[in-house]
Design a protein around this motif. Structure first.
Motif, PDB file in Angstrom:
ATOM      1  N   GLY A   1      67.297  54.783  35.933  1.00  0.00           N
ATOM      2  CA  GLY A   1      67.050  53.906  36.841  1.00  0.00           C
ATOM      3  C   GLY A   1      68.975  53.048  36.965  1.00  0.00           C
ATOM      4  N   ARG A   2      69.988  54.024  36.322  1.00  0.00           N
ATOM      5  CA  ARG A   2      71.157  53.307  36.265  1.00  0.00           C
ATOM      6  C   ARG A   2      72.311  52.983  37.781  1.00  0.00           C
ATOM      7  NH1 ARG A   2      73.808  56.367  30.969  1.00  0.00           N
ATOM      8  NH2 ARG A   2      74.945  54.437  32.228  1.00  0.00           N
ATOM      9  N   HIS A   3      71.439  53.803  38.180  1.00  0.00           N
ATOM     10  CA  HIS A   3      71.958  53.866  39.966  1.00  0.00           C
ATOM     11  C   HIS A   3      72.076  52.703  40.467  1.00  0.00           C
ATOM     12  CE1 HIS A   3      68.214  54.066  40.587  1.00  0.00           C
ATOM     13  NE2 HIS A   3      68.100  53.817  42.229  1.00  0.00           N
ATOM     14  N   VAL A   4      71.204  52.289  40.366  1.00  0.00           N
ATOM     15  CA  VAL A   4      71.253  50.537  41.156  1.00  0.00           C
ATOM     16  C   VAL A   4      72.976  49.808  40.454  1.00  0.00           C
ATOM     17  CG1 VAL A   4      70.135  48.486  41.165  1.00  0.00           C
ATOM     18  CG2 VAL A   4      69.033  49.939  41.525  1.00  0.00           C
ATOM     19  N   GLY A   5      73.117  49.647  41.962  1.00  0.00           N
ATOM     20  CA  GLY A   5      74.875  49.054  41.620  1.00  0.00           C
ATOM     21  C   GLY A   5      75.924  49.818  41.706  1.00  0.00           C
ATOM     22  N   LEU A   6      75.608  51.030  41.856  1.00  0.00           N
ATOM     23  CA  LEU A   6      76.987  52.125  42.233  1.00  0.00           C
ATOM     24  C   LEU A   6      76.629  51.496  43.910  1.00  0.00           C
ATOM     25  CD1 LEU A   6      75.755  55.387  40.762  1.00  0.00           C
ATOM     26  CD2 LEU A   6      77.036  54.042  40.322  1.00  0.00           C
ATOM     27  N   PRO A   7      77.858  52.850  44.644  1.00  0.00           N
ATOM     28  CA  PRO A   7      78.276  51.385  46.046  1.00  0.00           C
ATOM     29  C   PRO A   7      77.877  52.383  47.246  1.00  0.00           C
ATOM     30  CG  PRO A   7      80.490  51.904  44.268  1.00  0.00           C
ATOM     31  CD  PRO A   7      79.048  52.448  44.596  1.00  0.00           C
ATOM     32  N   GLU A   8      77.022  53.461  46.618  1.00  0.00           N
ATOM     33  CA  GLU A   8      76.637  53.934  48.092  1.00  0.00           C
ATOM     34  C   GLU A   8      75.280  53.842  47.438  1.00  0.00           C
ATOM     35  OE1 GLU A   8      77.588  56.888  44.360  1.00  0.00           O
ATOM     36  OE2 GLU A   8      77.956  55.337  45.058  1.00  0.00           O
ATOM     37  N   VAL A   9      74.657  52.828  47.042  1.00  0.00           N
ATOM     38  CA  VAL A   9      72.839  52.099  46.771  1.00  0.00           C
ATOM     39  C   VAL A   9      72.483  51.296  46.953  1.00  0.00           C
ATOM     40  CG1 VAL A   9      71.222  52.231  45.165  1.00  0.00           C
ATOM     41  CG2 VAL A   9      72.933  53.971  44.510  1.00  0.00           C
ATOM     42  N   THR A  10      72.124  50.660  47.651  1.00  0.00           N
ATOM     43  CA  THR A  10      71.838  49.635  48.138  1.00  0.00           C
ATOM     44  C   THR A  10      70.498  48.978  47.915  1.00  0.00           C
ATOM     45  OG1 THR A  10      73.208  48.947  50.079  1.00  0.00           O
ATOM     46  CG2 THR A  10      71.570  47.313  49.818  1.00  0.00           C
ATOM     47  N   VAL A  11      69.799  47.280  47.277  1.00  0.00           N
ATOM     48  CA  VAL A  11      68.583  47.500  47.355  1.00  0.00           C
ATOM     49  C   VAL A  11      67.957  46.365  47.967  1.00  0.00           C
ATOM     50  CG1 VAL A  11      66.207  46.887  45.708  1.00  0.00           C
ATOM     51  CG2 VAL A  11      68.568  48.666  44.951  1.00  0.00           C
ATOM     52  N   HIS A  12      67.389  46.320  49.246  1.00  0.00           N
ATOM     53  CA  HIS A  12      66.816  44.805  49.339  1.00  0.00           C
ATOM     54  C   HIS A  12      65.298  44.720  49.436  1.00  0.00           C
ATOM     55  CE1 HIS A  12      69.781  46.530  52.721  1.00  0.00           C
ATOM     56  NE2 HIS A  12      69.821  47.430  52.542  1.00  0.00           N
ATOM     57  N   ARG A  13      65.170  43.410  49.651  1.00  0.00           N
ATOM     58  CA  ARG A  13      63.576  42.802  49.546  1.00  0.00           C
ATOM     59  C   ARG A  13      63.214  42.074  50.462  1.00  0.00           C
ATOM     60  NH1 ARG A  13      65.889  42.008  44.060  1.00  0.00           N
ATOM     61  NH2 ARG A  13      64.962  43.446  42.578  1.00  0.00           N
ATOM     62  N   ALA A  14      61.784  42.746  50.775  1.00  0.00           N
ATOM     63  CA  ALA A  14      61.268  42.598  51.805  1.00  0.00           C
ATOM     64  C   ALA A  14      59.944  42.610  51.897  1.00  0.00           C
ATOM     65  CB  ALA A  14      61.747  42.991  53.060  1.00  0.00           C
TER      66      ALA A  14
END
Length: 306
Positions: free
Chosen positions: A249-262
């Motif tokens: 779970g340490r990929h969140v926050g990297l420039p190539e990773v985006t998390v949207h909520r919908a």
């Protein structure tokens, strides 16, 4: 809701190298010892079990499933949006739905007893489920929908007989990530459309897939929202470096990773992978009929035995 005390039981006897059979026997005995009228709905294959559960779920107060993610997914199809509770006894090799719902793993017999006593005491949790429309029809899922390289990984892992358990998913991931850079996809979030070239798009109600990969570590199945994790197009070397970080779970926050909520998500692949293959979407680790897919979270659609 079905009649008080009536329980349907679905068992996958081959789950967890035979743990499913032992756990299924124990939960049947425990439920009956507590005074419940238990009907064993198990059958020769998952398709038969799924059909039987959907047809008969209205007869029962609860549907208890014993096995891995496949049989839990079948149970979700039957009970989501109804008054019938779902009891889960994890006895598979991946158990990602159970992980995402914070259920205890590693002891199917103890889990069977816990479900039986939760049913007896009437302890339920209300959780979100996801209504999904795809080329093959409509259905539900409880954990994560994959429609990028993660779907190709799932397909490859399912085709292999060895090794057992999460290691098979890891090897399949290494194979696919070595060749897949990006897949064009049209992503629509609550009516707003984005055309992307992405390695993967994961639509998550819970945290993990692939035997514990924390692709959406902040996903919450009680918040009425989907966590949509987008990983941009990457070189094979960068993708292989990202994979162990995603497992923790340490990929969140990297420039190539985006998390949207919908609340609603539509995914439409616009092209094919490096072998001319268009990924087939998977939800809860099970194949869907085909893309495009539309997902909508339904708050509180699942009643799960605590």
């Amino acid at each position: 809701m079905g009649s008080r005390g009536r329980v349907g039981l679905l068992v996958n006897p081959t789950a967890g190298r035979g743990d499913g059979r032992a756990a299924g026997t124990r939960v049947l005995q425990t439920l009956r010892s507590l005074g419940h009228d238990v009907t064993d709905l198990s059958g020769p294959d998952l398709a038969h079990v799924s059909r039987t559960a959907r047809e008969r779920t209205g007869e029962f107060e609860a549907l208890v499933v014993v096995g891995g993610d496949g049989i839990v997914h079948a149970g979700v199809q039957a009970v989501a949006g109804t008054g019938t509770a779902l009891g889960i006894v994890p006895a598979g090799t991946g158990n990602d739905i159970a992980r995402g719902l914070d259920l205890a793993l590693g002891d199917p017999v103890a889990a069977a007893e816990a479900v039986a006593h939760s049913l007896h005491a009437g302890r339920h949790r209300r959780l979100d489920a996801v209504r999904v429309e795809h080329a093959g029809g409509t259905g539900w899922f409880a954990s994560i929908l994959a429609c990028g390289v993660d779907a190709l990984i799932n397909e490859r892992a399912n085709a292999w007989r060895w090794p057992r358990g999460p290691a098979r998913y890891t090897l399949a991931a290494l194979r696919e990530l070595a060749v897949v850079r990006g897949l064009p996809v049209r992503l629509t979030l609550d009516g707003v459309t984005h055309d992307l070239d992405s390695l993967l798009v994961a639509v998550a109600n819970t945290r993990c897939y692939g035997g514990g990969i924390l692709v959406a570590p902040d996903a919450d199945p009680t918040d009425g929202l989907l966590d949509v994790v987008v990983v941009d197009r990457l070189s094979p070397v960068a993708a292989l470096q990202l994979f162990p970080r995603a497992r923790r779970g340490r990929h969140v926050g990297l420039p190539e990773v985006t998390v949207h909520r919908a609340r609603s998500v539509r995914l439409e692949p616009l092209g094919t992978g490096p072998r001319g293959v268009r990924p087939r979407p998977y939800a809860d680790g099970e194949p869907l009929g085909g893309a495009p897919v539309s997902c909508e979270v339904v708050p509180g659609a699942l009643s799960v035995l605590a």
